[in-house]
Design a protein around this motif. Sequence first.
Motif, PDB file in Angstrom:
ATOM      1  N   ARG A  15       0.866  -1.181   0.000  1.00 23.14           N
ATOM      2  CA  ARG A  15       0.000   0.000   0.000  1.00 23.14           C
ATOM      3  C   ARG A  15       0.901   1.228   0.000  1.00 23.14           C
ATOM      4  O   ARG A  15       1.775   1.361   0.847  1.00 23.14           O
ATOM      5  CB  ARG A  15      -0.907   0.010   1.224  1.00 23.14           C
ATOM      6  CG  ARG A  15      -1.918   1.157   1.154  1.00 23.14           C
ATOM      7  CD  ARG A  15      -2.809   1.236   2.364  1.00 23.14           C
ATOM      8  NE  ARG A  15      -2.082   1.926   3.410  1.00 23.14           N
ATOM      9  CZ  ARG A  15      -2.246   1.706   4.708  1.00 23.14           C
ATOM     10  NH1 ARG A  15      -3.091   0.804   5.125  1.00 23.14           N
ATOM     11  NH2 ARG A  15      -1.543   2.380   5.589  1.00 23.14           N
ATOM     12  N   LYS A  18      -1.860   6.589   2.373  1.00 23.25           N
ATOM     13  CA  LYS A  18      -1.949   6.631   3.833  1.00 23.25           C
ATOM     14  C   LYS A  18      -3.228   6.016   4.383  1.00 23.25           C
ATOM     15  O   LYS A  18      -3.264   5.565   5.511  1.00 23.25           O
ATOM     16  CB  LYS A  18      -1.822   8.074   4.302  1.00 23.25           C
ATOM     17  CG  LYS A  18      -0.465   8.649   3.997  1.00 23.25           C
ATOM     18  CD  LYS A  18      -0.338  10.057   4.500  1.00 23.25           C
ATOM     19  CE  LYS A  18       0.933  10.574   4.073  1.00 23.25           C
ATOM     20  NZ  LYS A  18       1.797  11.367   4.285  1.00 23.25           N
ATOM     21  N   LYS A  19      -4.287   6.017   3.585  1.00 26.11           N
ATOM     22  CA  LYS A  19      -5.576   5.522   4.063  1.00 26.11           C
ATOM     23  C   LYS A  19      -5.753   4.052   3.718  1.00 26.11           C
ATOM     24  O   LYS A  19      -5.179   3.551   2.760  1.00 26.11           O
ATOM     25  CB  LYS A  19      -6.713   6.324   3.446  1.00 26.11           C
ATOM     26  CG  LYS A  19      -6.756   7.757   3.918  1.00 26.11           C
ATOM     27  CD  LYS A  19      -7.983   8.441   3.400  1.00 26.11           C
ATOM     28  CE  LYS A  19      -8.044   9.859   3.942  1.00 26.11           C
ATOM     29  NZ  LYS A  19      -9.238  10.553   3.500  1.00 26.11           N
ATOM     30  N   GLY A  20      -6.577   3.399   4.498  1.00 32.65           N
ATOM     31  CA  GLY A  20      -6.926   2.015   4.201  1.00 32.65           C
ATOM     32  C   GLY A  20      -7.891   1.952   3.028  1.00 32.65           C
ATOM     33  O   GLY A  20      -8.508   2.949   2.644  1.00 32.65           O
ATOM     34  N   CYS A  21      -8.014   0.795   2.473  1.00 37.61           N
ATOM     35  CA  CYS A  21      -8.891   0.581   1.321  1.00 37.61           C
ATOM     36  C   CYS A  21     -10.355   0.728   1.721  1.00 37.61           C
ATOM     37  O   CYS A  21     -10.792   0.143   2.714  1.00 37.61           O
ATOM     38  CB  CYS A  21      -8.631  -0.819   0.763  1.00 37.61           C
ATOM     39  SG  CYS A  21      -9.753  -1.325  -0.546  1.00 37.61           S
ATOM     40  N   HIS A  22     -11.113   1.500   0.961  1.00 43.87           N
ATOM     41  CA  HIS A  22     -12.538   1.694   1.278  1.00 43.87           C
ATOM     42  C   HIS A  22     -13.335   0.410   1.068  1.00 43.87           C
ATOM     43  O   HIS A  22     -14.420   0.262   1.602  1.00 43.87           O
ATOM     44  CB  HIS A  22     -13.119   2.839   0.437  1.00 43.87           C
ATOM     45  CG  HIS A  22     -13.247   2.524  -1.016  1.00 43.87           C
ATOM     46  ND1 HIS A  22     -12.189   2.647  -1.894  1.00 43.87           N
ATOM     47  CD2 HIS A  22     -14.294   2.052  -1.726  1.00 43.87           C
ATOM     48  CE1 HIS A  22     -12.595   2.272  -3.094  1.00 43.87           C
ATOM     49  NE2 HIS A  22     -13.849   1.916  -3.028  1.00 43.87           N
ATOM     50  N   LYS A  26      -6.773  -5.778   2.092  1.00 47.97           N
ATOM     51  CA  LYS A  26      -5.574  -5.612   2.897  1.00 47.97           C
ATOM     52  C   LYS A  26      -4.444  -6.468   2.347  1.00 47.97           C
ATOM     53  O   LYS A  26      -4.674  -7.325   1.493  1.00 47.97           O
ATOM     54  CB  LYS A  26      -5.857  -5.954   4.355  1.00 47.97           C
ATOM     55  CG  LYS A  26      -6.394  -7.341   4.565  1.00 47.97           C
ATOM     56  CD  LYS A  26      -6.955  -7.498   5.964  1.00 47.97           C
ATOM     57  CE  LYS A  26      -7.626  -8.830   6.163  1.00 47.97           C
ATOM     58  NZ  LYS A  26      -8.615  -9.211   5.197  1.00 47.97           N
ATOM     59  N   ASP A  75      -7.194   4.577  -6.631  1.00 44.05           N
ATOM     60  CA  ASP A  75      -7.545   5.402  -5.483  1.00 44.05           C
ATOM     61  C   ASP A  75      -6.273   6.049  -4.935  1.00 44.05           C
ATOM     62  O   ASP A  75      -5.457   5.391  -4.291  1.00 44.05           O
ATOM     63  CB  ASP A  75      -8.218   4.544  -4.413  1.00 44.05           C
ATOM     64  CG  ASP A  75      -8.714   5.350  -3.231  1.00 44.05           C
ATOM     65  OD1 ASP A  75      -8.255   6.498  -3.030  1.00 44.05           O
ATOM     66  OD2 ASP A  75      -9.557   4.823  -2.480  1.00 44.05           O
ATOM     67  N   ASP A  77      -5.668   7.998  -2.498  1.00 41.61           N
ATOM     68  CA  ASP A  77      -5.490   8.006  -1.045  1.00 41.61           C
ATOM     69  C   ASP A  77      -5.015   6.663  -0.512  1.00 41.61           C
ATOM     70  O   ASP A  77      -4.439   6.586   0.562  1.00 41.61           O
ATOM     71  CB  ASP A  77      -6.794   8.382  -0.350  1.00 41.61           C
ATOM     72  CG  ASP A  77      -7.177   9.834  -0.575  1.00 41.61           C
ATOM     73  OD1 ASP A  77      -6.259  10.669  -0.736  1.00 41.61           O
ATOM     74  OD2 ASP A  77      -8.376  10.127  -0.598  1.00 41.61           O
ATOM     75  N   THR A  78      -5.270   5.605  -1.257  1.00 39.52           N
ATOM     76  CA  THR A  78      -4.913   4.262  -0.821  1.00 39.52           C
ATOM     77  C   THR A  78      -3.769   3.690  -1.643  1.00 39.52           C
ATOM     78  O   THR A  78      -2.773   3.237  -1.110  1.00 39.52           O
ATOM     79  CB  THR A  78      -6.138   3.320  -0.944  1.00 39.52           C
ATOM     80  OG1 THR A  78      -7.206   3.862  -0.172  1.00 39.52           O
ATOM     81  CG2 THR A  78      -5.812   1.945  -0.460  1.00 39.52           C
ATOM     82  N   LEU A  80      -3.316   0.808  -3.463  1.00 44.71           N
ATOM     83  CA  LEU A  80      -2.874  -0.559  -3.217  1.00 44.71           C
ATOM     84  C   LEU A  80      -2.078  -1.061  -4.417  1.00 44.71           C
ATOM     85  O   LEU A  80      -2.399  -0.753  -5.557  1.00 44.71           O
ATOM     86  CB  LEU A  80      -4.074  -1.488  -2.995  1.00 44.71           C
ATOM     87  CG  LEU A  80      -4.835  -1.335  -1.687  1.00 44.71           C
ATOM     88  CD1 LEU A  80      -5.973  -2.331  -1.628  1.00 44.71           C
ATOM     89  CD2 LEU A  80      -3.929  -1.496  -0.487  1.00 44.71           C
TER      90      LEU A  80
END
Length: 91
Positions: A15, A18-22, A26, A75, A77-78, A80
Amino acid sequence: MFYMKDKILIKVIDRLGKKGCHRGHKLGDCFDFDSERGNLCPMAMHCAFPYIDILRYGGKLPLSREGDIRFCCSDADTALVFKLEIVKPGR
């Protein structure tokens, strides 16, 4: 002659954002393209499909520094990182 297509696995390996996946993906998650693609985030699937389409029609893709095929979801913000693994029939 019966043709068995290669199995393509889509694995979450890193990843960058900084944010986790909406969608809740994981590190370590793995999806079989043919039987589990509906479980993959649509944004990630949108990025994966051109790679898989090229592979399925016999094309070659550039390899990462690690020697595998990688892509990121869209995304920002994420972000992955996914790895495509090709599994030959009978293995």
